[in-house]
Design a protein around this motif. Structure first.
Motif, PDB file in Angstrom:
ATOM      1  N   SER A  22       0.857  -1.179   0.000  1.00 47.33           N
ATOM      2  CA  SER A  22       0.000   0.000   0.000  1.00 47.33           C
ATOM      3  C   SER A  22       0.898   1.235   0.000  1.00 47.33           C
ATOM      4  O   SER A  22       2.066   1.176   0.372  1.00 47.33           O
ATOM      5  N   ARG A  23       0.345   2.348  -0.421  1.00 45.51           N
ATOM      6  CA  ARG A  23       1.162   3.559  -0.518  1.00 45.51           C
ATOM      7  C   ARG A  23       1.575   4.088   0.857  1.00 45.51           C
ATOM      8  O   ARG A  23       2.693   4.516   1.057  1.00 45.51           O
ATOM      9  N   ASN A  24       0.645   4.083   1.815  1.00 45.44           N
ATOM     10  CA  ASN A  24       0.913   4.602   3.165  1.00 45.44           C
ATOM     11  C   ASN A  24       0.420   3.621   4.219  1.00 45.44           C
ATOM     12  O   ASN A  24      -0.585   2.951   4.023  1.00 45.44           O
ATOM     13  N   ARG A  42       5.930   4.528   3.948  1.00 47.82           N
ATOM     14  CA  ARG A  42       5.539   5.058   2.641  1.00 47.82           C
ATOM     15  C   ARG A  42       6.190   4.154   1.613  1.00 47.82           C
ATOM     16  O   ARG A  42       7.422   4.093   1.537  1.00 47.82           O
ATOM     17  N   SER A  43       5.369   3.417   0.880  1.00 48.14           N
ATOM     18  CA  SER A  43       5.844   2.463  -0.117  1.00 48.14           C
ATOM     19  C   SER A  43       6.733   1.405   0.548  1.00 48.14           C
ATOM     20  O   SER A  43       6.258   0.634   1.351  1.00 48.14           O
ATOM     21  N   PRO A  80      -3.905  -6.730  -0.082  1.00 49.91           N
ATOM     22  CA  PRO A  80      -3.560  -5.323  -0.343  1.00 49.91           C
ATOM     23  C   PRO A  80      -2.318  -4.865   0.431  1.00 49.91           C
ATOM     24  O   PRO A  80      -1.552  -4.052  -0.032  1.00 49.91           O
ATOM     25  N   ASN A  81      -2.136  -5.405   1.633  1.00 48.90           N
ATOM     26  CA  ASN A  81      -0.928  -5.141   2.418  1.00 48.90           C
ATOM     27  C   ASN A  81      -0.317  -6.500   2.760  1.00 48.90           C
ATOM     28  O   ASN A  81      -0.650  -7.108   3.773  1.00 48.90           O
ATOM     29  N   PRO A  82       0.594  -6.990   1.919  1.00 46.91           N
ATOM     30  CA  PRO A  82       1.089  -8.361   2.067  1.00 46.91           C
ATOM     31  C   PRO A  82       2.092  -8.538   3.198  1.00 46.91           C
ATOM     32  O   PRO A  82       2.698  -7.583   3.677  1.00 46.91           O
ATOM     33  N   THR A 148      -3.815   1.173   6.649  1.00 43.35           N
ATOM     34  CA  THR A 148      -3.263   1.499   5.341  1.00 43.35           C
ATOM     35  C   THR A 148      -4.229   2.355   4.531  1.00 43.35           C
ATOM     36  O   THR A 148      -5.428   2.335   4.740  1.00 43.35           O
ATOM     37  N   TRP A 149      -3.627   3.115   3.617  1.00 44.17           N
ATOM     38  CA  TRP A 149      -4.419   3.875   2.650  1.00 44.17           C
ATOM     39  C   TRP A 149      -3.608   4.136   1.415  1.00 44.17           C
ATOM     40  O   TRP A 149      -2.433   3.940   1.368  1.00 44.17           O
TER      41      TRP A 149
END
Length: 149
Positions: A22-24, A42-43, A80-82, A148-149
């Motif tokens: 996820s990006r954040n 972040r990333s 989505p967040n592995p 996460t977002w």
């Protein structure tokens, strides 16, 4: 032939390094790894800060303030967040015992398993070096909840 082998290797390993995080992300770390505190990712890179207790000797807790950077790599799974592997470098400041008032550096490597939604468990191995102290190696378990977002 060399070009063909290189092309096949890139095709096979490319997905391993693809951006799947996820990006954040903000994590509330509740037990020891990387510290009892907060972490922002972040990333592929995160920064963390908090209180770090550890036992170099059974039954004797030594406390530190810990802050540093973590690099996340080789994501596992399709969430989505592995889950993923990580490597971290930190600055530590001793709060008591033989480390009171001493600065040190800590390196760590391990794996974070995303158990359910934002709940995750970590298991790593840390190496600590501080002036006047022997090199210390110990396991670093942890539990966190991530948003996460």
């Amino acid at each position: 032939m060399k070009l063909l082998v290189l092309g096949v290797l890139l095709a096979v390993t490319g997905p391993l390094f693809a951006q799947r995080f996820s990006r954040n992300e903000v994590s509330i770390n509740g037990f020891r790894n990387p510290s009892i505190g907060l972490e922002y990712r972040r990333s592929h890179v995160s920064v963390h800060a908090g209180y770090y207790p550890t036992n170099f000797t059974s039954g004797v807790t030594t406390s530190f303030v810990r802050t540093g950077l973590t690099y996340w790599f080789l994501p596992v799974g399709q969430r989505p967040n592995p889950s993923s592997f990580y490597a971290s470098g930190s600055y530590v400041r001793g709060l008591d015992r033989d480390y009171e008032g001493k600065n040190g550096v800590m390196g760590e490597a391990g794996f974070r398993w995303m158990v359910w939604q934002g709940l995750n468990l970590r298991l790593g191995v840390a190496v600590l070096k501080a002036p006047g102290q022997d090199l210390k190696v110990n396991p670093t378990p942890g539990i966190s909840y991530s948003f996460t977002w």
